[in-house]
Design a protein around this motif. Structure first.
Motif, PDB file in Angstrom:
ATOM      1  N   ASP A   1       0.750  -1.411   0.051  1.00 15.98           N
ATOM      2  CA  ASP A   1      -0.007  -0.030  -0.014  1.00 15.98           C
ATOM      3  C   ASP A   1       0.930   1.190  -0.105  1.00 15.98           C
ATOM      4  O   ASP A   1       0.253   2.331   0.041  1.00 15.98           O
ATOM      5  CB  ASP A   1      -1.024  -0.080   1.174  1.00 15.98           C
ATOM      6  CG  ASP A   1      -0.267  -0.093   2.529  1.00 15.98           C
ATOM      7  OD1 ASP A   1       1.092   0.151   2.497  1.00 15.98           O
ATOM      8  OD2 ASP A   1      -1.066  -0.437   3.624  1.00 15.98           O
TER       9      ASP A   1
ATOM     10  N   GLU B   1       3.317   2.042   1.971  1.00 18.60           N
ATOM     11  CA  GLU B   1       4.094   2.530   3.064  1.00 18.60           C
ATOM     12  C   GLU B   1       5.561   2.329   3.087  1.00 18.60           C
ATOM     13  O   GLU B   1       6.034   1.360   2.764  1.00 18.60           O
ATOM     14  CB  GLU B   1       3.500   1.839   4.401  1.00 18.60           C
ATOM     15  CG  GLU B   1       4.441   2.002   5.925  1.00 18.60           C
ATOM     16  CD  GLU B   1       4.032   0.984   6.782  1.00 18.60           C
ATOM     17  OE1 GLU B   1       4.370   1.145   7.665  1.00 18.60           O
ATOM     18  OE2 GLU B   1       3.471   0.027   6.377  1.00 18.60           O
TER      19      GLU B   1
ATOM     20  N   GLN C   1       3.349  -5.967  -7.593  1.00 22.14           N
ATOM     21  CA  GLN C   1       2.117  -5.981  -7.330  1.00 22.14           C
ATOM     22  C   GLN C   1       1.158  -6.887  -7.681  1.00 22.14           C
ATOM     23  O   GLN C   1       0.279  -7.486  -7.402  1.00 22.14           O
ATOM     24  CB  GLN C   1       1.693  -4.292  -7.407  1.00 22.14           C
ATOM     25  CG  GLN C   1       2.394  -3.377  -6.528  1.00 22.14           C
ATOM     26  CD  GLN C   1       1.854  -1.822  -6.896  1.00 22.14           C
ATOM     27  OE1 GLN C   1       1.401  -1.709  -7.869  1.00 22.14           O
ATOM     28  NE2 GLN C   1       2.087  -1.145  -5.788  1.00 22.14           N
TER      29      GLN C   1
END
Length: 218
Positions: free
Chosen positions: A87, A89, A151
């Motif tokens: 995500d 981070e 991803q």
């Protein structure tokens, strides 16, 4: 020729001088210890056997001494490695280890383009199930340079890779110190956050459960 075969052939050699044979055997032994020559890691029992063979043939115990020295020093390695989560981070391996303090941490270095890495995923899922309820945390770290490919792979294997991270600094000192040169690669950290196994068994290796349980009981 595979290193183990090359070692055995040179061990039987009667032409080379003792000094030359020692030098050649030492180079081949190093290839065995770093798993050169195949996708599958050599079992630790096999490595120990060839270390003993080398010592018996050459009388040189410096290799054993160096291995013991390395075993002691790996615990002092600072696991500073910049990472990003799925995500977005920004974090680091050292932060993840601190977050999991009190647990044994099994780190899986992989990449979407690495067939042998992906081939370990089914066994990794089974390993997760067997370790359920125990103080074992699993961290997956991708070596993909393409964020999209990483991803996409995480989405494809979402049950396993939901907590996946990607390396942001491929020049990090930590990667050089652990000789991060091939995939897949597995590390085990103890409950205190210190590295205890620089070349841990793969999920498909029969000794992985015993190795993790030994780390838990330290």
């Amino acid at each position: 020729m595979k290193p183990v075969l090359a070692f055995d052939r040179m061990a039987r050699d009667t032409v080379a001088t003792p000094l030359a044979r020692k030098g050649i055997l030492k180079r081949i032994l190093n290839k065995i210890l770093v798993d050169e020559g195949g996708w599958k890691h050599y079992p630790k029992e096999l490595k120990a056997r060839y270390i003993n063979k080398y010592t018996e043939i050459t009388g040189d115990s410096t290799v054993v001494q160096q291995i013991r020295k390395n075993d002691v020093s790996i615990a002092s390695l600072k696991s500073v490695l910049p990472l990003e989560s799925v995500d977005g981070e920004k974090t680091g391996l050292e932060k993840l280890l601190e977050r999991n303090r009190g647990k044994v941490v099994y780190v899986d270095f992989w990449a979407s383009w690495c067939g042998p890495c992906v081939g370990q995923f089914p066994a990794a899922e089974e390993l997760h199930k067997r370790m359920a309820g125990k103080d074992v945390a699993f961290i997956f770290i991708s070596s993909d340079t393409s964020q999209k490919r990483w991803q996409d792979a995480v989405r494809q294997h979402s049950n396993l890779l939901a907590g996946s991270y990607r390396i942001l600094d491929y020049g990090a000192d930590f990667l050089k110190e652990i000789r991060h040169e091939k995939l897949p690669r597995y590390l085990i950290y103890g409950r205190d956050g210190k590295l205890v196994d620089l070349d841990a068994p793969r999920p498909t290796d029969k000794e992985i459960d015993e190795t993790l349980m030994a780390a838990l009981n330290r």
